[in-house]
Enzyme design. Structure first.
Site, PDB file in Angstrom:
ATOM      1  N   LYS A  44      -0.748   7.296  76.588  1.00  0.00           N
ATOM      2  CA  LYS A  44      -2.173   7.414  76.958  1.00  0.00           C
ATOM      3  C   LYS A  44      -2.898   8.564  76.275  1.00  0.00           C
ATOM      4  O   LYS A  44      -3.911   9.056  76.766  1.00  0.00           O
ATOM      5  CB  LYS A  44      -2.380   7.489  78.479  1.00  0.00           C
ATOM      6  CG  LYS A  44      -1.619   6.491  79.300  1.00  0.00           C
ATOM      7  CD  LYS A  44      -1.545   5.110  78.720  1.00  0.00           C
ATOM      8  CE  LYS A  44      -2.848   4.356  78.749  1.00  0.00           C
ATOM      9  NZ  LYS A  44      -2.649   2.982  78.164  1.00  0.00           N
ATOM     10  N   HIS A  99       7.093   6.937  71.815  1.00  0.00           N
ATOM     11  CA  HIS A  99       6.756   7.850  72.913  1.00  0.00           C
ATOM     12  C   HIS A  99       7.972   8.698  73.295  1.00  0.00           C
ATOM     13  O   HIS A  99       7.942   9.399  74.304  1.00  0.00           O
ATOM     14  CB  HIS A  99       6.355   7.061  74.175  1.00  0.00           C
ATOM     15  CG  HIS A  99       5.017   6.405  74.132  1.00  0.00           C
ATOM     16  ND1 HIS A  99       3.900   6.994  73.596  1.00  0.00           N
ATOM     17  CD2 HIS A  99       4.593   5.214  74.631  1.00  0.00           C
ATOM     18  CE1 HIS A  99       2.858   6.178  73.753  1.00  0.00           C
ATOM     19  NE2 HIS A  99       3.264   5.092  74.372  1.00  0.00           N
ATOM     20  N   SER A 129      -6.143   8.074  82.535  1.00  0.00           N
ATOM     21  CA  SER A 129      -5.880   6.874  81.735  1.00  0.00           C
ATOM     22  C   SER A 129      -4.559   6.230  82.178  1.00  0.00           C
ATOM     23  O   SER A 129      -4.469   5.002  82.338  1.00  0.00           O
ATOM     24  CB  SER A 129      -5.832   7.257  80.253  1.00  0.00           C
ATOM     25  OG  SER A 129      -5.609   6.137  79.458  1.00  0.00           O
TER      26      SER A 129
HETATM   27  S1  PPS Z   1      -0.476   3.758  75.132  1.00  0.00           S
HETATM   28  O1  PPS Z   1      -0.357   2.744  76.209  1.00  0.00           O
HETATM   29  O2  PPS Z   1       0.333   4.928  75.453  1.00  0.00           O
HETATM   30  O3  PPS Z   1      -0.129   3.223  73.830  1.00  0.00           O
HETATM   31  O4  PPS Z   1      -2.012   4.201  75.179  1.00  0.00           O
HETATM   32  P1  PPS Z   1      -2.773   5.094  74.088  1.00  0.00           P
HETATM   33  O5  PPS Z   1      -3.163   4.242  72.951  1.00  0.00           O
HETATM   34  O6  PPS Z   1      -1.990   6.320  73.797  1.00  0.00           O
HETATM   35  O7  PPS Z   1      -4.063   5.575  74.895  1.00  0.00           O
HETATM   36  C1  PPS Z   1      -4.998   4.674  75.429  1.00  0.00           C
HETATM   37  C2  PPS Z   1      -6.294   5.425  75.604  1.00  0.00           C
HETATM   38  O8  PPS Z   1      -6.928   5.596  74.319  1.00  0.00           O
HETATM   39  C3  PPS Z   1      -8.234   5.054  74.366  1.00  0.00           C
HETATM   40  N1  PPS Z   1      -8.644   4.554  73.047  1.00  0.00           N
HETATM   41  C4  PPS Z   1      -9.760   4.980  72.411  1.00  0.00           C
HETATM   42  N2  PPS Z   1     -10.676   5.912  72.736  1.00  0.00           N
HETATM   43  C5  PPS Z   1     -11.719   6.083  71.875  1.00  0.00           C
HETATM   44  N3  PPS Z   1     -11.878   5.387  70.735  1.00  0.00           N
HETATM   45  C6  PPS Z   1     -10.972   4.452  70.356  1.00  0.00           C
HETATM   46  N4  PPS Z   1     -11.140   3.772  69.227  1.00  0.00           N
HETATM   47  C7  PPS Z   1      -9.851   4.220  71.222  1.00  0.00           C
HETATM   48  N5  PPS Z   1      -8.781   3.383  71.180  1.00  0.00           N
HETATM   49  C8  PPS Z   1      -8.066   3.598  72.300  1.00  0.00           C
HETATM   50  C9  PPS Z   1      -8.122   3.951  75.415  1.00  0.00           C
HETATM   51  O9  PPS Z   1      -9.383   3.540  75.854  1.00  0.00           O
HETATM   52  C10 PPS Z   1      -7.303   4.672  76.485  1.00  0.00           C
HETATM   53  O10 PPS Z   1      -8.057   5.697  77.147  1.00  0.00           O
HETATM   54  P2  PPS Z   1      -8.870   5.483  78.508  1.00  0.00           P
HETATM   55  O11 PPS Z   1      -9.277   6.855  78.929  1.00  0.00           O
HETATM   56  O12 PPS Z   1      -7.946   4.837  79.492  1.00  0.00           O
HETATM   57  O13 PPS Z   1     -10.038   4.625  78.163  1.00  0.00           O
END
Ligand code: PPS
Length: 286
Positions: A44, A99, A129
């Site tokens: 996340k 991870h 998140s």
């Molecule tokens: S995971 O499941 O661990 O692979 O998730 P991860 O990709 O690490 O994190 C997911 C959060 O990243 C946000 N996200 C983004 N934010 C801004 N811009 C872009 N392009 C973007 N892509 C992914 C996603 O919305 C999750 O955050 P939250 O706060 O839940 O919205």
């Protein structure tokens, strides 16, 4: 199956069982190559955002790859048997993601010149998140409330263990020239400069048009609209898509709307204790 893990407070394998094999079995003998490009993170933290950036830098802004292949096949998870199989089939440069905490990652990394990008995020937002994402997951326990998840997180009783140990562990690699540490907040503050930093690290020079195309395809909306990147194609056996959306809000500082003052103070206390040895200001308190 769902909810088979022991309750928090007992020692349990923090790794989701179904499609995440025990890492010492699945990835223990894995040989990292100098040409590999590895994305690492605590869950996340913006993993999929930085993966998308890395993939688009590789294609010099051409979106056809990110629009035709799901993200977990473009840069598979080393800790899943399916991911490992895909990685073994890739040609150089291989792209993959993990991870895993530093002590469980294949040891061959530490003598290789593989390029590693570790993405970090304000842990308060990682909690928020993670809470919403864990409501959807069928392969691990589902929290009944944010309060409950908050407690699990502070104790490290969540998949991939303690955030503090994960970040603190990988940050020991700071200063190694094949490691780039970048934050979710940095991407938000200046995505153009961040993409340039990553492309420079990867040794890929982008023309202004190529850079513009990367930027256009990594916005929150572009990724939310892209079925190859928005997790909508994750099979129903893993995720209950009706409970929350992977591309949820994509903002920095949402914790302020969701954590109580008491939780925020409790968090700060634990953070100060556990991260005492690290430089201050790692994460802006956005
Ligand atoms: S995971 O499941 O661990 O692979 O998730 P991860 O990709 O690490 O994190 C997911 C959060 O990243 C946000 N996200 C983004 N934010 C801004 N811009 C872009 N392009 C973007 N892509 C992914 C996603 O919305 C999750 O955050 P939250 O706060 O839940 O919205």
């Amino acid at each position: 199956s769902q909810n088979t893990q022991p309750k928090p407070g007992r020692l349990w394998n923090p790794f989701p069982h179904n499609d995440h094999q025990r890492p010492e079995v699945s990835a223990g003998g894995f040989v990292v190559r100098d040409e590999d490009v590895i994305t690492l993170s605590y869950p996340k933290s913006g993993t999929n955002w930085i993966k998308e950036i890395i993939n688009l830098i590789h294609t010099r802004g051409d979106p056809s790859w990110v629009q035709s292949v799901v993200s977990w096949e473009r840069s598979p998870w080393i800790e899943t048997p399916e991911g490992l199989e895909l990685i073994e089939k890739q040609k150089d440069p291989r792209f993959y993601t993990s991870h895993l905490p530093v002590q469980l990652f294949p040891k061959s990394l530490f003598t290789s010149k593989a390029k590693v990008i570790y993405i970090m995020r304000n842990p308060r937002d990682v909690i928020i998140s993670g809470y919403h994402f864990h409501k959807t997951l069928k392969i691990t326990r589902n929290p009944n409330s944010l309060e409950e998840y908050f407690e699990w997180f502070l104790r490290g009783n969540v998949p991939f263990g303690s955030w503090f140990d994960h970040v603190g562990g990988w940050l020991q690699m700071r200063g190694k020239e094949n490691f780039l540490f970048i934050s979710y907040e940095e991407l938000h503050q200046d995505i153009r400069a961040s993409v340039e930093k990553v492309s420079q690290f990867l040794g890929t020079k982008l023309s202004p048009e190529q850079l513009d195309s990367v930027l256009k395809n990594v916005t929150f909306q572009a990724m939310k609209d892209n079925d190859m990147s928005n997790f909508s194609l994750v099979p129903d056996i893993h995720i209950d898509h009706s409970k929350a959306c992977f591309m949820r809000k994509g903002i920095a500082g949402d914790w302020k709307n969701q954590l109580t003052v008491a939780q925020s103070e409790a968090f700060d206390k634990v953070y100060q204790e556990k991260m005492a040895g690290l430089p201050p200001g790692l994460f802006p308190r956005v």
